[in-house]
Design an enzyme around this catalytic site. Structure first.
Site, PDB file in Angstrom:
ATOM      1  N   PHE A  86       0.863  -1.177   0.000  1.00  0.00           N
ATOM      2  CA  PHE A  86       0.000   0.000   0.000  1.00  0.00           C
ATOM      3  C   PHE A  86       0.898   1.225   0.000  1.00  0.00           C
ATOM      4  CE2 PHE A  86      -3.507  -2.632   1.996  1.00  0.00           C
ATOM      5  CZ  PHE A  86      -4.228  -2.677   0.820  1.00  0.00           C
ATOM      6  N   SER A 147      -1.604  -1.910  13.310  1.00  0.00           N
ATOM      7  CA  SER A 147      -1.505  -3.202  13.985  1.00  0.00           C
ATOM      8  C   SER A 147      -1.780  -3.048  15.473  1.00  0.00           C
ATOM      9  CB  SER A 147      -0.117  -3.804  13.773  1.00  0.00           C
ATOM     10  OG  SER A 147       0.130  -3.984  12.395  1.00  0.00           O
ATOM     11  N   HIS A 187      -6.090  -8.510   7.712  1.00  0.00           N
ATOM     12  CA  HIS A 187      -4.652  -8.303   7.872  1.00  0.00           C
ATOM     13  C   HIS A 187      -4.089  -9.190   8.991  1.00  0.00           C
ATOM     14  CE1 HIS A 187      -0.963  -5.984   8.915  1.00  0.00           C
ATOM     15  NE2 HIS A 187      -0.965  -5.762   7.619  1.00  0.00           N
ATOM     16  N   THR A 244      -6.073  -6.425   2.511  1.00  0.00           N
ATOM     17  CA  THR A 244      -4.670  -6.298   2.175  1.00  0.00           C
ATOM     18  C   THR A 244      -4.351  -6.868   0.793  1.00  0.00           C
ATOM     19  OG1 THR A 244      -4.300  -6.531   4.521  1.00  0.00           O
ATOM     20  CG2 THR A 244      -2.372  -6.665   3.117  1.00  0.00           C
ATOM     21  N   TYR A 329       3.080   9.202  40.418  1.00  0.00           N
ATOM     22  CA  TYR A 329       4.000  10.188  39.824  1.00  0.00           C
ATOM     23  C   TYR A 329       3.480  10.801  38.534  1.00  0.00           C
ATOM     24  CZ  TYR A 329       5.344   5.681  37.807  1.00  0.00           C
ATOM     25  OH  TYR A 329       5.306   4.455  37.232  1.00  0.00           O
ATOM     26  N   GLY A 349       5.067   7.542  26.679  1.00  0.00           N
ATOM     27  CA  GLY A 349       5.696   8.606  25.904  1.00  0.00           C
ATOM     28  C   GLY A 349       5.175   8.584  24.473  1.00  0.00           C
TER      29      GLY A 349
HETATM   30  C1  LIG Z   1      -1.490  -1.503   6.431  1.00  0.00           C
HETATM   31  C2  LIG Z   1      -2.563  -2.230   7.105  1.00  0.00           C
HETATM   32  C3  LIG Z   1      -2.415  -2.707   8.407  1.00  0.00           C
HETATM   33  C4  LIG Z   1      -1.126  -2.547   9.177  1.00  0.00           C
HETATM   34  O1  LIG Z   1      -0.831  -1.218   9.355  1.00  0.00           O
HETATM   35  P1  LIG Z   1       0.454  -0.720  10.155  1.00  0.00           P
HETATM   36  O2  LIG Z   1       0.186   0.723  10.354  1.00  0.00           O
HETATM   37  O3  LIG Z   1       1.620  -1.000   9.280  1.00  0.00           O
HETATM   38  O4  LIG Z   1       0.515  -1.479  11.435  1.00  0.00           O
HETATM   39  C5  LIG Z   1      -3.483  -3.354   8.988  1.00  0.00           C
HETATM   40  N1  LIG Z   1      -4.634  -3.545   8.320  1.00  0.00           N
HETATM   41  C6  LIG Z   1      -4.806  -3.118   7.066  1.00  0.00           C
HETATM   42  C7  LIG Z   1      -6.102  -3.349   6.371  1.00  0.00           C
HETATM   43  C8  LIG Z   1      -3.781  -2.432   6.419  1.00  0.00           C
HETATM   44  O5  LIG Z   1      -3.968  -1.983   5.171  1.00  0.00           O
END
Ligand SMILES: *Cc1c(COP(=O)(O)O)cnc(C)c1O
Length: 501
Positions: A86, A147, A187, A244, A329, A349
């Site tokens: 992508f 993810s 994915h 994907t 803290y 962070g």
């Molecule tokens: C790219 C994609 C992910 C993973 O994305 P990251 O930001 O690389 O973790 C998950 N699901 C789909 C449908 C994606 O296109």
């Protein structure tokens, strides 16, 4: 560099100018740079290895080494001929915003540690929700990638079950088997999330998809009902807008109806497709608002540099219920209506990601973003038409997004395929798949662009994703020419082996 302290203002200005010039020159000449580096791992090690420097190296030298030894050997994601996977292309405003973000180096964990950054995050999350067609009042957070966003959403869904997992964990007590559902087109991050959540890969049910690689809601309903019957505890479904492999969109409204019937949390993974909802014609095909949670990836299609993903949930308070934990803290008196973004994920962070989105969205405006996305679609449709009209190619799937999936499949073999019994098609399928792997290799060794592949029910498929800001018609046309040439050439060389493949 002086003995102590940082660069002087003069040193900073000189180095900064040089870096900006390097970026300018790199982008201006990028068309002529190969998308893929050609060095072997051994060559790269020889180029880059060196002893730990005992004393400082002059910056000119560091910059020259970067220019000569590093940049030429990268895969250039920000290249107009990058058509693989992508897209993840960035823009002027995104690039310079990242520099300023580094300079300010704000840690956006609490309102108190980052008031304007947290306020800006609220603003851009509202804009992103509006662009994608999600409730602008939903809870939201910027995280590093889709993810982890999917992991967080499923963690919130698991917490909502009320099984006390946050306190008591899952082991050594009488808990039902938890089940999550998606298709085999979702994915791999969903698989990783169930690993990390203690749900287990065996309890991620891969629901059958249809011929267009979309989830079959009837099969989902049947799988959930059967699991209930067996005493399992279904709790979440992951539907995808932009799968994907082929960029398909699951039938979100129908999937949402099944989720409502069974009290399941619907997470919509629109990492790729979600922001194309800026275009009304796309939005009409993907109502993302039905998701209890939603993930979209500005670092894919919104011309913003890695890493920035937006996670939303219209189930108010649920993300915080899963992740809020405030040690003494970090305790602060937070003004009414403000947010401590550390409450919505595992990350404490956090960089000032909102600034680059604020710069990019304001620089292009909704209409500027829409115009660029519409152009990507036009180019992808052009390629789709060319491949559809060429008897030596076959289109696979059908995505509303600018992703074209195609196969080289010589016309005589397509005819033989159509005439053969299903059992007699296997050798033709093997030949076709081998041919396409060779076509991809040949294309990627040339100068026309970088493409990627997938394997689905239809076999080995070439993927061409149009999404870079600098991609023009001539780039797509050159790629198409190369694809045609490669298909003919590879077929000619492979054909004598047809019987033995
Ligand atoms: C790219 C994609 C992910 C993973 O994305 P990251 O930001 O690389 O973790 C998950 N699901 C789909 C449908 C994606 O296109």
């Amino acid at each position: 560099m002086a003995a102590l302290g940082d660069w002087s203002p003069e040193e900073f200005a000189a180095a900064g100018h040089e870096v900006l010039e390097l970026i300018r020159d790199h982008l201006a000449a990028i068309d002529d740079v190969p998308v893929l580096g050609r060095c072997t791992p051994e060559e790269l090690r020889a180029l880059l290895a060196g002893p730990l420097p005992e004393v400082g190296v002059p910056f000119d030298r560091i910059l020259a080494d970067t220019r000569e030894r590093v940049i030429p050997h990268l895969t250039h994601w920000n290249h107009p001929k990058f058509f693989a996977y992508f897209p993840s292309g960035t823009s002027g405003p995104g690039i310079v915003a990242d520099t300023l973000i580094s300079a300010l180096n704000v840690n956006a964990m609490l309102w108190k540690t980052s008031p304007a950054a947290s306020a800006l995050e609220q603003v851009v999350l509202g804009w992103l929700a509006e662009l994608a067609g999600y409730d602008p009042g939903a809870d939201g957070v910027l995280v590093n990638g889709a993810s982890l966003a999917t992991f967080y959403a499923l963690a919130a869904a698991r917490e909502e079950l009320g099984l006390g997992i946050r306190e008591q964990g899952m082991a050594g007590r009488d808990l039902p088997v938890l089940r999550v559902y998606c298709t085999d087109q979702a994915h791999s991050s969903v698989d990783k999330a169930v690993i990390a959540l203690g749900v287990g890969l065996n309890n991620l049910v891969k629901v059958e998809s249809d011929a267009g690689y979309r989830m079959r809601p009837d099969r989902l309903a049947a799988a959930v009902a059967a699991d209930r019957e067996r005493g399992y505890r279904p709790f979440a479904v992951v539907a995808v807008a932009g799968t994907t492999s082929t960029g398909a969109v699951d039938p979100l409204a129908d999937v949402a109806a099944v989720c409502r019937d069974h009290g399941l949390w619907l997470h919509v993974d629109a990492a790729y497709g979600g922001l194309y909802n800026i275009l009304p014609e796309i939005r009409a095909q993907a109502d993302l608002g039905v998701g209890d949670s939603l993930v979209i990836n500005p670092h894919k299609v919104l011309f913003t540099p890695l890493e920035v993903t937006a996670l939303f949930s219209r189930r108010g308070g649920r993300l915080a219920a899963a992740f809020s934990l405030v040690p003494e803290y970090l305790r602060t008196d937070r003004p009414e209506g403000t947010v401590d973004y550390m409450d919505f994920s595992l990350q404490l962070g956090r960089s000032f990601r909102a600034l680059k989105l604020w710069w990019v969205i304001r620089s292009f405006g909704r209409s500027g973003l829409a115009a660029r996305m519409a152009e990507q679609l036009r180019l992808a449709r052009w390629l789709h038409e060319q491949a559809g009209a060429d008897p030596g190619f076959r289109l696979v799937g059908g995505s509303p997004y600018p992703l074209v999936c195609l196969q080289a499949f010589p016309a005589d073999l397509q005819a033989a395929w159509a005439a053969a019994e299903p059992a007699g098609r296997a050798p033709l399928a093997r030949y076709r798949d081998r041919l396409n792997a060779l076509v991809m290799e040949r294309v990627n060794q040339g100068q026309a662009g970088f493409i990627s592949h997938t394997v689905v029910q239809d076999g080995y498929v070439l993927r061409v994703a149009v999404g870079n800001l600098r991609t023009e018609e001539r780039h797509v046309a050159a790629l198409w020419e190369e694809l045609q040439r490669a298909a003919v050439e590879e077929d000619r060389m492979l054909r004598p082996g047809l019987e033995t493949i």
